[in-house]
Design an enzyme around this catalytic site. Structure first.
Site, mmCIF file in Angstrom:
data_model
loop_
_atom_site.group_PDB
_atom_site.id
_atom_site.type_symbol
_atom_site.label_atom_id
_atom_site.label_comp_id
_atom_site.label_asym_id
_atom_site.label_seq_id
_atom_site.Cartn_x
_atom_site.Cartn_y
_atom_site.Cartn_z
ATOM 1 N N HIS A 18 0.882 -1.155 0.039
ATOM 2 C CA HIS A 18 0.005 0.060 -0.054
ATOM 3 C C HIS A 18 0.936 1.238 -0.054
ATOM 4 O O HIS A 18 0.671 2.206 -0.739
ATOM 5 C CB HIS A 18 -0.793 0.083 1.264
ATOM 6 C CG HIS A 18 -1.709 -1.083 1.334
ATOM 7 N ND1 HIS A 18 -2.042 -1.934 2.450
ATOM 8 C CD2 HIS A 18 -2.893 -1.378 0.559
ATOM 9 C CE1 HIS A 18 -3.041 -3.002 2.182
ATOM 10 N NE2 HIS A 18 -3.669 -2.512 1.057
ATOM 11 N N LYS A 42 -15.898 -7.693 4.610
ATOM 12 C CA LYS A 42 -14.887 -8.045 5.424
ATOM 13 C C LYS A 42 -15.364 -7.868 6.921
ATOM 14 O O LYS A 42 -15.919 -6.947 7.307
ATOM 15 C CB LYS A 42 -13.649 -7.231 4.992
ATOM 16 C CG LYS A 42 -13.131 -7.680 3.845
ATOM 17 C CD LYS A 42 -11.829 -7.097 3.523
ATOM 18 C CE LYS A 42 -11.430 -7.307 2.140
ATOM 19 N NZ LYS A 42 -10.061 -6.684 1.668
ATOM 20 N N ARG A 91 -2.317 -5.043 -8.767
ATOM 21 C CA ARG A 91 -0.998 -5.985 -8.943
ATOM 22 C C ARG A 91 -1.020 -6.844 -9.817
ATOM 23 O O ARG A 91 0.103 -7.530 -10.080
ATOM 24 C CB ARG A 91 -1.137 -6.396 -7.382
ATOM 25 C CG ARG A 91 -1.006 -5.711 -6.050
ATOM 26 C CD ARG A 91 -1.397 -6.137 -4.841
ATOM 27 N NE ARG A 91 -2.908 -6.573 -4.934
ATOM 28 C CZ ARG A 91 -3.539 -7.166 -4.026
ATOM 29 N NH1 ARG A 91 -2.973 -7.838 -2.960
ATOM 30 N NH2 ARG A 91 -4.831 -7.355 -4.283
ATOM 31 N N SER A 129 -3.188 -7.945 2.790
ATOM 32 C CA SER A 129 -3.063 -8.029 4.411
ATOM 33 C C SER A 129 -3.545 -9.222 4.984
ATOM 34 O O SER A 129 -3.066 -9.464 6.073
ATOM 35 C CB SER A 129 -4.175 -6.743 4.527
ATOM 36 O OG SER A 129 -3.885 -5.660 4.145
HETATM 37 N N1 COA Z 1 -0.216 -3.946 -1.699
HETATM 38 C C1 COA Z 1 -0.366 -5.097 -1.032
HETATM 39 N N2 COA Z 1 -1.865 -5.267 -0.804
HETATM 40 C C2 COA Z 1 -2.696 -4.746 -1.548
HETATM 41 C C3 COA Z 1 -2.548 -3.618 -2.323
HETATM 42 C C4 COA Z 1 -0.962 -3.239 -2.563
HETATM 43 N N3 COA Z 1 -0.895 -2.540 -3.299
HETATM 44 N N4 COA Z 1 -3.501 -3.278 -3.009
HETATM 45 C C5 COA Z 1 -4.501 -4.069 -2.371
HETATM 46 N N5 COA Z 1 -3.968 -4.875 -1.462
HETATM 47 C C6 COA Z 1 -4.493 -5.838 -0.786
HETATM 48 C C7 COA Z 1 -5.257 -5.673 0.544
HETATM 49 O O1 COA Z 1 -4.468 -5.560 1.711
HETATM 50 C C8 COA Z 1 -6.561 -6.324 0.473
HETATM 51 O O2 COA Z 1 -6.215 -7.525 0.998
HETATM 52 P P1 COA Z 1 -7.130 -8.537 1.982
HETATM 53 O O3 COA Z 1 -8.276 -8.976 1.029
HETATM 54 O O4 COA Z 1 -6.283 -9.610 2.059
HETATM 55 O O5 COA Z 1 -7.586 -7.929 3.147
HETATM 56 C C9 COA Z 1 -7.025 -6.518 -0.862
HETATM 57 O O6 COA Z 1 -5.863 -6.531 -1.709
HETATM 58 C C10 COA Z 1 -7.882 -5.552 -1.469
HETATM 59 O O7 COA Z 1 -8.425 -4.802 -0.595
HETATM 60 P P2 COA Z 1 -8.325 -3.300 -0.312
HETATM 61 O O8 COA Z 1 -7.345 -2.576 -1.392
HETATM 62 O O9 COA Z 1 -8.117 -2.876 0.988
HETATM 63 O O10 COA Z 1 -9.442 -2.898 -0.948
HETATM 64 P P3 COA Z 1 -10.818 -3.464 -0.291
HETATM 65 O O11 COA Z 1 -11.311 -4.227 -1.334
HETATM 66 O O12 COA Z 1 -10.909 -3.966 1.234
HETATM 67 O O13 COA Z 1 -11.518 -2.105 -0.205
HETATM 68 C C11 COA Z 1 -13.133 -0.382 -0.435
HETATM 69 C C12 COA Z 1 -12.546 -1.884 -0.926
HETATM 70 C C13 COA Z 1 -12.799 -0.350 0.973
HETATM 71 C C14 COA Z 1 -12.372 0.599 -1.297
HETATM 72 C C15 COA Z 1 -14.696 -0.332 -1.035
HETATM 73 O O14 COA Z 1 -15.388 -1.484 -0.262
HETATM 74 C C16 COA Z 1 -15.269 0.704 -0.830
HETATM 75 O O15 COA Z 1 -15.062 1.680 -1.651
HETATM 76 N N6 COA Z 1 -16.188 0.878 0.154
HETATM 77 C C17 COA Z 1 -16.843 2.195 0.604
HETATM 78 C C18 COA Z 1 -18.362 1.954 0.420
HETATM 79 C C19 COA Z 1 -18.429 1.959 -0.937
HETATM 80 O O16 COA Z 1 -18.334 3.144 -1.378
HETATM 81 N N7 COA Z 1 -19.082 0.806 -1.625
HETATM 82 C C20 COA Z 1 -19.287 0.873 -3.343
HETATM 83 C C21 COA Z 1 -18.091 0.644 -3.984
HETATM 84 S S1 COA Z 1 -18.294 0.523 -5.447
#
Ligand code: COA
Length: 160
Positions: A18, A42, A91, A129
C-alpha cells in the site's frame, strides 16, 4: 488547480505494498487522502480507529498525504473533500475484474470522479493484508511486509 486524490482501502493492516502505491500517488497528485473505508464483506482484525492510527503513522513523513476514515459511500467522501480522483492499486490480472466493477460503479454514482490505477513494484505483487495477518498469527516474521509500528500493533493485538 489543486488535484486531490483519495486512496481508499480496508488497510487491515496497511502494508509496504500500500505504501508503494501511496508513494507513487503523492508524486502525481497535489494531495492524497488515504481513506480507511469499510468493505461490507470483510470483518477486520483491527477497528477503524486502529487502522487509521497505523495509516497516519505510516504517512506522517509525507507533506502532501493525510489519512481519514469514513463509514459511508466512497464517492460521497470523495465529493465532500473536493477530490476528483480515486486511486487504486493493480497488482495482477486477478485484481482487474473486481477493480473494473468498482470503478464503473463509482463512475455511475459520480461521473465527475475518475479512478486511476497505479501498479505497485513487482516485489509486492503477491502481498495482501490477509497474508500478513496469517503469517503473524502463526508466529512468522512480517518485518519485510509492513512498517515496524504495524508489526508491533500486530503482536499486541495477537497477544491481547
Ligand atoms: N499492496 C498490498 N496489498 C494490497 C495492495 C497493495 N498495493 N492493494 C490491495 N491490496 C490488498 C489489500 O490488503 C486487501 O487484502 P485482503 O483482502 O487480504 O484484506 C486486498 O488487496 C484488497 O483490499 P483493499 O485494497 O483494502 O480494498 P478493499 O477491497 O478491502 O476495499 C473499498 C474496498 C473499501 C475501497 C470499497 O469496499 C469501498 O469503496 N467501500 C466504501 C463503500 C462504497 O463506496 N462501496 C461501493 C463501492 S463501488
Amino acid at each position: 488547480m489543486t488535484t486531490i486524490a483519495v486512496y481508499p482501502g480496508t488497510f487491515d493492516p496497511i502494508t509496504n505494498g500500500h505504501l508503494d502505491v501511496i508513494h507513487r500517488a503523492r508524486e502525481i497528485f497535489d494531495q492524497v487522502i488515504v481513506l480507511v473505508a469499510s468493505n461490507t464483506s470483510k470483518s477486520p482484525m483491527f477497528g477503524s480507529e486502529e487502522r487509521l492510527d497505523m495509516v497516519k503513522a505510516a504517512v506522517k513523513k509525507y507533506r502532501n498525504v493525510r489519512a481519514d476514515n469514513f463509514e459511508g459511500l466512497l464517492v460521497d467522501f470523495t465529493r465532500k473533500k473536493k477530490a476528483t480522483v480515486i486511486v487504486r492499486g493493480l497488482r495482477a490480472l486477478s485484481d482487474f475484474e473486481y477493480e473494473f466493477q468498482m470503478a464503473l460503479t463509482n463512475r455511475k454514482l459520480a461521473g465527475e470522479i475518475t479512478t486511476v490505477f497505479l501498479v505497485p513494484h513487482e516485489k509486492f505483487t503477491y502481498l495482501n493484508s490477509s497474508l500478513v495477518r496469517e503469517v503473524s498469527r502463526l508466529g512468522g516474521n512480517v518485518s519485510q511486509f509492513v512498517p515496524p509500528h504495524v508489526m508491533k500493533a500486530l503482536r499486541k493485538k495477537l497477544r491481547g
